[in-house]
Design a protein around this motif. Structure first.
Motif, mmCIF file in Angstrom:
data_model
loop_
_atom_site.group_PDB
_atom_site.id
_atom_site.type_symbol
_atom_site.label_atom_id
_atom_site.label_comp_id
_atom_site.label_asym_id
_atom_site.label_seq_id
_atom_site.Cartn_x
_atom_site.Cartn_y
_atom_site.Cartn_z
ATOM 1 N N GLU A 105 0.828 -1.207 0.000
ATOM 2 C CA GLU A 105 0.000 0.000 0.000
ATOM 3 C C GLU A 105 0.870 1.268 0.000
ATOM 4 O O GLU A 105 2.080 1.216 0.235
ATOM 5 C CB GLU A 105 -0.903 -0.005 1.230
ATOM 6 C CG GLU A 105 -1.781 -1.233 1.357
ATOM 7 C CD GLU A 105 -2.969 -1.177 0.423
ATOM 8 O OE1 GLU A 105 -3.636 -0.129 0.359
ATOM 9 O OE2 GLU A 105 -3.238 -2.201 -0.243
ATOM 10 N N THR A 143 0.903 5.769 0.929
ATOM 11 C CA THR A 143 0.275 6.899 1.604
ATOM 12 C C THR A 143 -0.519 7.704 0.579
ATOM 13 O O THR A 143 -0.389 7.503 -0.636
ATOM 14 C CB THR A 143 1.321 7.821 2.252
ATOM 15 O OG1 THR A 143 2.144 8.390 1.210
ATOM 16 C CG2 THR A 143 2.190 7.072 3.240
ATOM 17 N N SER A 144 -1.305 8.635 1.063
ATOM 18 C CA SER A 144 -2.092 9.477 0.164
ATOM 19 C C SER A 144 -1.216 10.340 -0.730
ATOM 20 O O SER A 144 -1.679 10.833 -1.763
ATOM 21 C CB SER A 144 -3.041 10.359 0.980
ATOM 22 O OG SER A 144 -2.320 11.128 1.929
ATOM 23 N N LEU A 203 4.117 2.325 2.075
ATOM 24 C CA LEU A 203 3.949 2.271 3.524
ATOM 25 C C LEU A 203 5.111 1.591 4.226
ATOM 26 O O LEU A 203 5.358 1.859 5.410
ATOM 27 C CB LEU A 203 2.632 1.569 3.883
ATOM 28 C CG LEU A 203 1.345 2.320 3.539
ATOM 29 C CD1 LEU A 203 0.133 1.587 4.090
ATOM 30 C CD2 LEU A 203 1.369 3.754 4.052
ATOM 31 N N TYR A 213 0.129 12.327 9.622
ATOM 32 C CA TYR A 213 -0.921 11.721 8.805
ATOM 33 C C TYR A 213 -0.415 10.477 8.082
ATOM 34 O O TYR A 213 -1.177 9.535 7.832
ATOM 35 C CB TYR A 213 -1.503 12.734 7.815
ATOM 36 C CG TYR A 213 -0.612 13.087 6.642
ATOM 37 C CD1 TYR A 213 -0.612 12.320 5.475
ATOM 38 C CD2 TYR A 213 0.221 14.194 6.687
ATOM 39 C CE1 TYR A 213 0.196 12.644 4.395
ATOM 40 C CE2 TYR A 213 1.042 14.525 5.619
ATOM 41 C CZ TYR A 213 1.021 13.750 4.474
ATOM 42 O OH TYR A 213 1.833 14.072 3.416
ATOM 43 N N GLN A 214 0.878 10.441 7.744
ATOM 44 C CA GLN A 214 1.443 9.257 7.096
ATOM 45 C C GLN A 214 1.476 8.071 8.062
ATOM 46 O O GLN A 214 1.183 6.934 7.685
ATOM 47 C CB GLN A 214 2.853 9.570 6.584
ATOM 48 C CG GLN A 214 2.884 10.600 5.475
ATOM 49 C CD GLN A 214 4.278 11.083 5.144
ATOM 50 O OE1 GLN A 214 5.163 11.112 6.013
ATOM 51 N NE2 GLN A 214 4.504 11.468 3.896
ATOM 52 N N GLU A 250 -2.053 6.769 8.401
ATOM 53 C CA GLU A 250 -2.454 5.967 7.236
ATOM 54 C C GLU A 250 -1.808 4.589 7.276
ATOM 55 O O GLU A 250 -2.451 3.577 6.948
ATOM 56 C CB GLU A 250 -2.083 6.704 5.947
ATOM 57 C CG GLU A 250 -2.924 7.952 5.712
ATOM 58 C CD GLU A 250 -2.461 8.804 4.536
ATOM 59 O OE1 GLU A 250 -3.152 9.779 4.202
ATOM 60 O OE2 GLU A 250 -1.391 8.488 3.949
ATOM 61 N N ILE A 286 -3.634 2.461 10.003
ATOM 62 C CA ILE A 286 -4.950 1.980 9.569
ATOM 63 C C ILE A 286 -4.813 0.737 8.703
ATOM 64 O O ILE A 286 -5.475 -0.280 8.931
ATOM 65 C CB ILE A 286 -5.699 3.081 8.782
ATOM 66 C CG1 ILE A 286 -6.126 4.213 9.709
ATOM 67 C CG2 ILE A 286 -6.930 2.493 8.089
ATOM 68 C CD1 ILE A 286 -6.725 5.395 8.969
ATOM 69 N N ARG A 287 -3.960 0.793 7.702
ATOM 70 C CA ARG A 287 -3.839 -0.327 6.762
ATOM 71 C C ARG A 287 -3.186 -1.535 7.422
ATOM 72 O O ARG A 287 -3.555 -2.678 7.137
ATOM 73 C CB ARG A 287 -3.057 0.104 5.521
ATOM 74 C CG ARG A 287 -3.687 1.239 4.753
ATOM 75 C CD ARG A 287 -5.137 0.928 4.387
ATOM 76 N NE ARG A 287 -5.231 -0.027 3.276
ATOM 77 C CZ ARG A 287 -6.289 -0.796 3.031
ATOM 78 N NH1 ARG A 287 -7.322 -0.759 3.858
ATOM 79 N NH2 ARG A 287 -6.288 -1.606 1.999
#
Length: 372
Positions: free
Chosen positions: A100, A102-103, A108, A159-160, A163, A166-167
């Protein structure tokens, strides 16, 4: 293959395997890492139902009597000692969240890494004020190697980290998050960065979190970190005598042992008995007796001394330093486990952190053996 061997009669063998390392037939995935902060040059391997971080790239591992065969698709392999089959082991595979991003497009696995089988860990700030100066840097530290090899980024933004958390929880069932940091120039010694990181992660997932930094200038940071959502804190001595501290880590030694103990006592009042811990690297030059003496002092004030075998890391001044052998470690871990059991402060009583995970040391297996 003998799969009937159990932890209860093999805690000493696990100690030998971890101190010796394992020679691998091959390695081509992201679950082991060359250079960097944390348990680098290791691989997470389950032996006798216990998952340990075991050296695979160190000098000791290259000459280890233990050798693993090529793993199957499920990660299983044969473990031999001096050519004699011991048991079946299992390599922990790549977690799903590694695929995955990050935005803002960063993989990740550059934000946080899997430690052991279900622990997420990160170095929030991949720099330290002492690292680039040989006169002040810790001689065992390889925090800059990850940046050199482009396997991380210099600063993981809140925020990273959120994220990634969460994953990792959704895809891999991560059980806890450990956040450490290089020491910045600010007097809080990284506590502010950790506060911001914990706040962001706590807003999106509910898992235990341990933070790790040097003792800050203001112990009010302990209260702030706890209120942000940290369950535990680690402040790492690494070496326990001034003799070794000034030789191996002259910059960090400027923070006195006395100040560490003041910080420990203050942190225990906030986080509670056992949820304050310290890493002690056995093999840097402190004797077993010296390690046990300060460990007993730590236990008396409610701090868990997490004693791990020092693993020399390549591209550091101590890369050819001789690692402690199994006998050295047993002299420490056996009586230390007894002291922790007597204090009712074993690894299973801790809410989160390296000592809770336990994979970088066999200390918890010595605890379990004596409790059984």
């Amino acid at each position: 293959m003998n799969q009937t061997l159990t932890l209860e009669n093999n805690h000493t063998l696990l100690n030998e395997i971890q101190t010796s390392g394992i020679r691998l037939a091959s390695n081509n995935d992201l679950t082991s890492r060359e250079g960097g902060a944390g348990p680098t040059d290791h691989k997470a391997i389950t032996v006798f139902n216990t998952t340990l971080m075991i050296p695979v790239y160190s000098d000791a591992a290259k000459n280890s009597p233990f050798e693993a065969s090529l793993p199957s698709k499920m990660g299983y392999a044969s473990l031999k000692k001096n050519g004699k089959l011991i048991t079946t082991i299992r390599f922990i595979g790549e977690p799903k969240f590694y695929k995955e991003f990050t935005s803002d497009g960063i993989p990740l696995w550059k934000i946080a890494r899997l430690h052991s089988k279900d622990v997420l860990a990160t170095t929030v700030l991949q720099n330290c004020i002492r690292y680039k100066d040989k006169a002040t840097s810790c001689q065992f530290c390889a925090i800059g190697e990850s940046l050199k090899y482009d396997t991380t980024i210099a600063y993981k933004k809140p925020y990273q980290l959120a994220e990634a958390a969460i994953r990792a929880v959704e895809l891999d069932g991560i059980s806890q998050f450990i956040m450490t940091t290089g020491t910045p120039s600010s007097p809080d010694r990284g506590a502010k960065i950790l506060f911001e990181s914990v706040t962001a992660v706590r807003a999106v997932v509910d898992i235990p979190i341990q933070v790790q930094c040097e003792p800050p200038n203001d112990f009010e940071w302990f209260t702030l970190l706890k209120e942000a959502g940290a369950n535990a804190i680690g402040m790492h001595l690494e070496a326990v005598t001034d003799r070794v501290r000034h030789k191996i880590m002259s910059g960090k030694a400027e923070v006195s042992l006395g100040y560490y103990f003041e910080a420990f006592e203050s942190a225990v009042q906030i986080f509670g008995k056992g949820n304050v811990s310290t890493y002690i690297l056995a093999g840097l030059g402190d004797t077993p007796e010296e390690i046990l003496e300060i460990s007993n002092q730590l236990i008396q004030i409610g701090v868990y001394p997490f004693v791990v075998p020092f693993v020399p890391v390549r591209n550091t001044p101590l890369q050819h330093h001789i690692a402690p052998d199994k006998d050295f470690m047993q002299k420490v871990l056996d009586p230390l486990a007894s002291a922790l059991i007597k204090a009712k402060m074993t690894s299973d009583t801790i809410e989160s952190g390296c000592a809770k995970c336990g994979a970088c040391s066999t200390l918890s297996t010595f605890e379990k053996k004596q409790i059984a």
